[in-house]
Design a protein around this motif. Structure first.
Motif, PDB file in Angstrom:
ATOM      1  N   MET A   1       0.837  -1.201   0.000  1.00 11.95           N
ATOM      2  CA  MET A   1       0.000   0.000   0.000  1.00 11.95           C
ATOM      3  C   MET A   1       0.872   1.252   0.000  1.00 11.95           C
ATOM      4  SD  MET A   1      -2.927  -1.216   2.733  1.00 11.95           S
ATOM      5  CE  MET A   1      -1.707  -1.591   4.009  1.00 11.95           C
ATOM      6  N   GLU A   2       0.298   2.416  -0.382  1.00 11.74           N
ATOM      7  CA  GLU A   2       1.048   3.662  -0.404  1.00 11.74           C
ATOM      8  C   GLU A   2       1.439   4.082   1.004  1.00 11.74           C
ATOM      9  OE1 GLU A   2      -1.156   6.631  -2.422  1.00 11.74           O
ATOM     10  OE2 GLU A   2      -1.078   5.619  -4.382  1.00 11.74           O
ATOM     11  N   SER A   3       0.545   3.842   1.954  1.00 14.22           N
ATOM     12  CA  SER A   3       0.805   4.294   3.323  1.00 14.22           C
ATOM     13  C   SER A   3       1.655   3.311   4.119  1.00 14.22           C
ATOM     14  CB  SER A   3      -0.507   4.530   4.068  1.00 14.22           C
ATOM     15  OG  SER A   3      -1.274   3.331   4.092  1.00 14.22           O
ATOM     16  N   SER A   4       1.636   2.032   3.751  1.00 19.58           N
ATOM     17  CA  SER A   4       2.374   1.038   4.525  1.00 19.58           C
ATOM     18  C   SER A   4       2.466  -0.270   3.755  1.00 19.58           C
ATOM     19  CB  SER A   4       1.683   0.801   5.867  1.00 19.58           C
ATOM     20  OG  SER A   4       2.343  -0.205   6.595  1.00 19.58           O
ATOM     21  N   ASP A   5       3.567  -0.980   3.988  1.00 19.27           N
ATOM     22  CA  ASP A   5       3.705  -2.351   3.495  1.00 19.27           C
ATOM     23  C   ASP A   5       3.429  -3.292   4.670  1.00 19.27           C
ATOM     24  OD1 ASP A   5       4.236  -1.826   0.900  1.00 19.27           O
ATOM     25  OD2 ASP A   5       6.359  -2.331   0.961  1.00 19.27           O
ATOM     26  N   CYS A   6       2.515  -4.246   4.458  1.00 12.60           N
ATOM     27  CA  CYS A   6       2.172  -5.192   5.524  1.00 12.60           C
ATOM     28  C   CYS A   6       2.553  -6.603   5.076  1.00 12.60           C
ATOM     29  CB  CYS A   6       0.678  -5.127   5.857  1.00 12.60           C
ATOM     30  SG  CYS A   6       0.172  -3.539   6.547  1.00 12.60           S
ATOM     31  N   HIS A   7       3.286  -7.288   5.962  1.00 13.64           N
ATOM     32  CA  HIS A   7       3.691  -8.672   5.706  1.00 13.64           C
ATOM     33  C   HIS A   7       3.119  -9.554   6.823  1.00 13.64           C
ATOM     34  CE1 HIS A   7       6.711  -7.750   2.530  1.00 13.64           C
ATOM     35  NE2 HIS A   7       6.826  -6.593   3.195  1.00 13.64           N
ATOM     36  N   GLY A   8       2.656 -10.730   6.433  1.00 19.52           N
ATOM     37  CA  GLY A   8       2.114 -11.646   7.430  1.00 19.52           C
ATOM     38  C   GLY A   8       2.202 -13.102   6.975  1.00 19.52           C
ATOM     39  N   THR A   9       1.740 -13.973   7.848  1.00 22.94           N
ATOM     40  CA  THR A   9       1.709 -15.405   7.541  1.00 22.94           C
ATOM     41  C   THR A   9       0.261 -15.861   7.455  1.00 22.94           C
ATOM     42  OG1 THR A   9       1.785 -15.993   9.893  1.00 22.94           O
ATOM     43  CG2 THR A   9       3.897 -15.803   8.729  1.00 22.94           C
TER      44      THR A   9
END
Length: 235
Positions: free
Chosen positions: A164-172
């Motif tokens: 995303m423009e506001s944040s990169d989110c990584h998860g499992t």
């Protein structure tokens, strides 16, 4: 010197010789024979009685079945008894086998462990596309990448990335349900980025190596959040 014999008395009565009746001798012989026969029978009965008494005594003191010793009267010495051998072999678990029990009833089948449910092969690989996020106040668009590997229920099977423009989110992601070979449900857990920590992803297979991506969660303020995307297999 010889004494002269007296002359016979002329007045003496002449004596007749005693004669025995003809039947007296026969009766005497018969009585003697009967007495002898009775004595023989009595002797035979006595001998038979003695013999039977000896047999009974011998059987009472003789060996028991199977060559066992007779009961001992000595204190502290247990009696020994050997049962006769039977010609019918005993029923053993090996003889019964899987065909049935001793009473002829069928044996119960052996339970087998259920095969673990795993992620279908059709979902393995890397999927990517552009998503549309909607909530109560706004709509946003960004790229979504999902990578899936082999695994079974309640196991971690891959990762997710929201660029995303506001944040990169990584998860499992963890496999939580399998709906046949056409749909799976994943539990999402964000490890980094400004995103809702937990959510649910449903992937549905579509023709041409594509899947429908549907995400749902609840934000910190209690509002519902949903994300939809069409993803293509890129690896």
């Amino acid at each position: 010197m010889t004494r002269p014999q007296s002359p016979p008395d002329p007045y003496a009565r002449p004596q007749r010789p005693v004669r025995q009746a003809p039947g007296d001798s026969h009766r005497s012989a018969l009585v003697v024979a009967l007495i002898g026969a009775a004595a023989t029978i009595v002797a035979a009965l006595i001998g038979l009685f003695v013999q039977l008494s000896g047999d009974v005594e011998q059987r009472a003191s003789g060996p028991l079945l199977g060559g066992a010793s007779p009961a001992s009267d000595a204190p502290g010495v247990p009696d020994t008894f050997v049962a006769p051998r039977s010609s019918v072999p005993p029923s053993t678990p090996a003889a019964l086998g899987a065909s049935g029990g001793a009473d002829g009833t069928p044996a119960a089948p052996t339970p087998t462990a259920p095969t673990p449910v795993g992620l279908p092969e059709e979902f393995l690989g890397r999927w990517q596309g552009y998503a549309e996020e909607t909530d109560a106040t706004s709509t946003d668009h960004y790229r979504v990448t999902v990578e899936l590997d082999q695994g079974t229920l309640r196991e971690q099977v891959g990762s997710v990335h929201y660029a995303m423009e506001s944040s990169d989110c990584h998860g499992t992601v963890t496999l939580t349900a399998v709906g046949g070979t056409g749909q799976v449900t994943l539990g999402e857990s964000i490890q980094s980025g400004n995103c809702v920590t937990n959510g649910r992803i449903i992937l549905t297979l579509r023709p041409g190596d594509t899947v429908d991506f549907a995400y749902e969660s609840t934000k910190r303020d209690g509002t519902r959040q949903s994300v939809k995307a069409g993803l293509e297999r890129v690896a």
